[in-house]
Design an enzyme around this catalytic site. Structure first.
Site, PDB file in Angstrom:
ATOM      1  N   SER A 138       0.814  -1.190  -0.230  1.00 15.34           N
ATOM      2  CA  SER A 138       0.103  -0.026  -0.148  1.00 15.34           C
ATOM      3  C   SER A 138       0.940   1.271  -0.182  1.00 15.34           C
ATOM      4  CB  SER A 138      -0.922   0.143   1.173  1.00 15.34           C
ATOM      5  OG  SER A 138      -1.340   1.431   1.462  1.00 15.34           O
ATOM      6  N   TYR A 151      -1.723  -0.502  10.909  1.00 17.67           N
ATOM      7  CA  TYR A 151      -1.963  -0.561   9.240  1.00 17.67           C
ATOM      8  C   TYR A 151      -0.662  -0.551   8.648  1.00 17.67           C
ATOM      9  CZ  TYR A 151      -3.548  -0.889   4.495  1.00 17.67           C
ATOM     10  OH  TYR A 151      -3.920  -1.001   3.118  1.00 17.67           O
TER      11      TYR A 151
END
Length: 242
Positions: A138, A151
């Site tokens: 990501s 995250y």
């Protein structure tokens, strides 16, 4: 005359989003695809659309015995895995405090340890014929910000692990890490913190790219000649600032 080997791709988190879109794209490029996820009903629906080239298997990436059973079944029914796409993941944004403890643990177990386990299980198959390992990271693996601490930790970990594997496994296995920005998938549906959920949904509604956009990039990477590797691909919606 030797029997033709159709390339086989194993996709985790294949029941929706980037995983499902990648399965469709690879079947269009004459791949056989093993669809792994927890939601077998969704996998069976996708496999019905894709036809005999698709094999749906219920498997949680945190469950190593389930992955081992899946690997045996894939080898028997589709053939040796040539590509593993570690796509399964969750994005549970929110402030870092005790209320997020279980969600932080879940992200580590799914996003990072799940990818490591799947790779370990399929490593022998990938090595056998010169394969591809694709890890879906990501933008959060490059840019950490308030509200995505756990995250971001999983995605920074994914990037570091991928680079180490690149050096360790080459030239037998090509390693590619894909780092998408905002993509219109189910990721935001599972956020439980109200403020974080609202902020993410507003951002994604404004500028997210599609799962098919990312699937096209993955397909391009794994179909390059073996003499080259696209090791790291960062892609954002054109309007995404960070």
């Amino acid at each position: 005359m030797a029997e033709q080997h159709w390339p086989v791709a194993v996709i985790t988190g294949a029941s929706s989003g980037i995983g499902a879109a990648t399965a469709r794209a690879l079947v269009d490029h004459n791949y056989r695809v093993a669809l792994l996820a927890r939601r077998i009903n969704r996998l069976e629906e996708l496999a019905a659309d894709l036809g005999p080239a698709a094999l749906p298997i219920a498997a949680d990436v945190t469950d190593r015995p389930a992955l081992l059973a899946a690997a045996e079944r894939i080898a028997a029914e589709l053939g040796r895995a040539d590509v593993l796409i570690n796509n399964a993941g969750v994005m549970l944004l929110g402030p870092f405090d005790s209320t997020q403890r279980e969600e932080a643990r879940r992200m580590v177990e799914v996003n990072l340890l799940g990818a490591m386990t799947a790779t370990e299980v399929f490593l022998g198959q990938l090595r056998a014929g010169g394969g591809d390992l694709v890890n879906i990271s990501s933008v959060a693996g490059r840019t950490a910000r308030a509200g995505n601490a756990a995250y971001a930790a999983t995605k920074w970990g994914m990037n570091g692990w991928s680079e180490a594997l690149r050096q360790e496994l080459q030239p037998d296995i090509r390693v590619t890490v894909i780092e998408p920005g905002a993509v219109a998938t189910e990721l935001t549906d599972h956020i439980t913190d109200p403020a974080a959920k609202q902020g993410a949904e507003q951002l994604y509604e404004q500028l997210a790219i599609t799962a098919e956009d990312v699937a096209d990039v993955i397909t391009f990477a794994v179909t390059r000649p073996r003499r080259m590797t696209l090791n790291e691909i960062l892609l954002r919606p054109t309007s995404q600032p960070g």
